[in-house]
Design an enzyme around this catalytic site. Structure first.
Site, PDB file in Angstrom:
ATOM      1  N   LYS A  12       7.683  26.999  -0.708  1.00  0.00           N
ATOM      2  CA  LYS A  12       8.781  27.899  -1.066  1.00  0.00           C
ATOM      3  C   LYS A  12       9.920  27.828  -0.035  1.00  0.00           C
ATOM      4  O   LYS A  12       9.715  27.301   1.070  1.00  0.00           O
ATOM      5  CB  LYS A  12       8.225  29.325  -1.214  1.00  0.00           C
ATOM      6  CG  LYS A  12       7.172  29.430  -2.328  1.00  0.00           C
ATOM      7  CD  LYS A  12       6.721  30.861  -2.558  1.00  0.00           C
ATOM      8  CE  LYS A  12       5.678  30.922  -3.681  1.00  0.00           C
ATOM      9  NZ  LYS A  12       5.292  32.313  -4.014  1.00  0.00           N
ATOM     10  N   HIS A 122       3.067  27.984  -3.527  1.00  0.00           N
ATOM     11  CA  HIS A 122       2.545  28.269  -4.867  1.00  0.00           C
ATOM     12  C   HIS A 122       1.371  27.334  -5.162  1.00  0.00           C
ATOM     13  O   HIS A 122       1.332  26.206  -4.658  1.00  0.00           O
ATOM     14  CB  HIS A 122       3.640  28.033  -5.912  1.00  0.00           C
ATOM     15  CG  HIS A 122       3.132  28.098  -7.319  1.00  0.00           C
ATOM     16  ND1 HIS A 122       2.949  29.298  -7.978  1.00  0.00           N
ATOM     17  CD2 HIS A 122       2.721  27.119  -8.172  1.00  0.00           C
ATOM     18  CE1 HIS A 122       2.464  29.041  -9.186  1.00  0.00           C
ATOM     19  NE2 HIS A 122       2.315  27.738  -9.332  1.00  0.00           N
TER      20      HIS A 122
HETATM   21  P1  IDP Z   1       0.045  33.780  -6.815  1.00  0.00           P
HETATM   22  O1  IDP Z   1       1.306  33.106  -6.286  1.00  0.00           O
HETATM   23  O2  IDP Z   1      -0.970  33.981  -5.730  1.00  0.00           O
HETATM   24  O3  IDP Z   1      -0.519  33.108  -8.050  1.00  0.00           O
HETATM   25  P2  IDP Z   1       1.110  35.821  -8.586  1.00  0.00           P
HETATM   26  O4  IDP Z   1       0.452  37.136  -8.870  1.00  0.00           O
HETATM   27  O5  IDP Z   1       1.105  34.786  -9.663  1.00  0.00           O
HETATM   28  O6  IDP Z   1       0.480  35.260  -7.228  1.00  0.00           O
HETATM   29  O7  IDP Z   1       2.611  36.147  -8.182  1.00  0.00           O
HETATM   30  C1  IDP Z   1       3.599  35.158  -8.109  1.00  0.00           C
HETATM   31  C2  IDP Z   1       4.419  35.373  -6.868  1.00  0.00           C
HETATM   32  O8  IDP Z   1       5.104  36.609  -6.950  1.00  0.00           O
HETATM   33  C3  IDP Z   1       3.616  35.483  -5.559  1.00  0.00           C
HETATM   34  O9  IDP Z   1       3.262  34.237  -4.997  1.00  0.00           O
HETATM   35  C4  IDP Z   1       4.572  36.254  -4.679  1.00  0.00           C
HETATM   36  O10 IDP Z   1       5.606  35.416  -4.168  1.00  0.00           O
HETATM   37  C5  IDP Z   1       5.188  37.230  -5.682  1.00  0.00           C
HETATM   38  N1  IDP Z   1       4.431  38.493  -5.705  1.00  0.00           N
HETATM   39  C6  IDP Z   1       3.261  38.738  -6.341  1.00  0.00           C
HETATM   40  N2  IDP Z   1       2.852  40.013  -6.144  1.00  0.00           N
HETATM   41  C7  IDP Z   1       3.783  40.571  -5.358  1.00  0.00           C
HETATM   42  C8  IDP Z   1       3.923  41.897  -4.796  1.00  0.00           C
HETATM   43  O11 IDP Z   1       3.096  42.790  -4.991  1.00  0.00           O
HETATM   44  N3  IDP Z   1       5.035  42.111  -4.027  1.00  0.00           N
HETATM   45  C9  IDP Z   1       5.962  41.141  -3.782  1.00  0.00           C
HETATM   46  N4  IDP Z   1       5.863  39.893  -4.295  1.00  0.00           N
HETATM   47  C10 IDP Z   1       4.800  39.617  -5.072  1.00  0.00           C
HETATM   48 MG    MG Z   2       0.308  32.896  -9.949  1.00  0.00          MG
END
Ligand code: IDP
Ligand code: MG
Length: 153
Positions: A12, A122
């Site tokens: 990122k 990611h």
């Molecule tokens: P992941 O990247 O571990 O799969 P996801 O739930 O798919 O997590 O969320 C995508 C992205 O959104 C995360 O990597 C993070 O950058 C952001 N994100 C997820 N949950 C939160 C939160 O509670 N607060 C702030 N950013 C979040």
């Molecule tokens: Mg995800």
């Protein structure tokens, strides 16, 4: 190779400006016998970020996430390896950096994460997601054909 998979990995924005982090993440990739099948450095547009994160639209962190992801260059890799989808996510550690620091101190997100939004990398969460996400960045890459050809080797 028992379960050859492909996954989409993104370094990122802020991490591409940190040579030490970039180098360490590449070492993690190598040490785990993951292969970088394709890579590109690019900058997301708002509409591409929206497509990529469509499952999160409407969530409280969505606007922050979209703005952040478009704020600078990203490195995008297609990684291949045995069980690479879960193994890459395991190396990343938990989504939330404060949690990663306590529960998975040597994970990538613990080592280099700055906040829950700026959590370094990611990783696709399933074979279906990997295929969809790879298609967004590498539209000429045929996931099924690559797997079929390389599983035989
Ligand atoms: P992941 O990247 O571990 O799969 P996801 O739930 O798919 O997590 O969320 C995508 C992205 O959104 C995360 O990597 C993070 O950058 C952001 N994100 C997820 N949950 C939160 C939160 O509670 N607060 C702030 N950013 C979040
Ligand atoms: Mg995800």
């Amino acid at each position: 190779m028992t379960n050859l998979q492909l996954t989409l990995s993104i370094l990122k924005p802020f991490i591409t400006r940190n040579p030490y982090a970039r180098k360490t993440i590449r070492e993690f990739i190598k040490e785990n016998n993951f292969k970088i099948v394709q890579s590109t450095t690019t900058k997301l547009t708002k509409s591409l970020a929206a497509k990529f994160y469509e499952e999160h639209q409407g969530k409280f962190f969505y606007n922050r996430l979209q703005t952040f992801m478009c704020s600078g260059p990203i490195d995008v890799y297609i990684l291949a390896g045995d069980d690479v989808i879960t193994r890459w996510r395991k190396l990343l550690g938990p989504t939330r950096v404060y949690k990663a620091v306590y529960s998975h101190p040597d994970s990538i997100r613990s080592l280099f994460g700055l906040s829950d939004t700026r959590n370094v990398c990611h990783g696709s969460d399933s074979e279906e997601s990997a295929k969809r996400e790879i298609g967004i960045f590498f539209s000429d890459f045929n996931v099924d054909r690559w797997l079929e050809e390389n599983k035989k080797l």
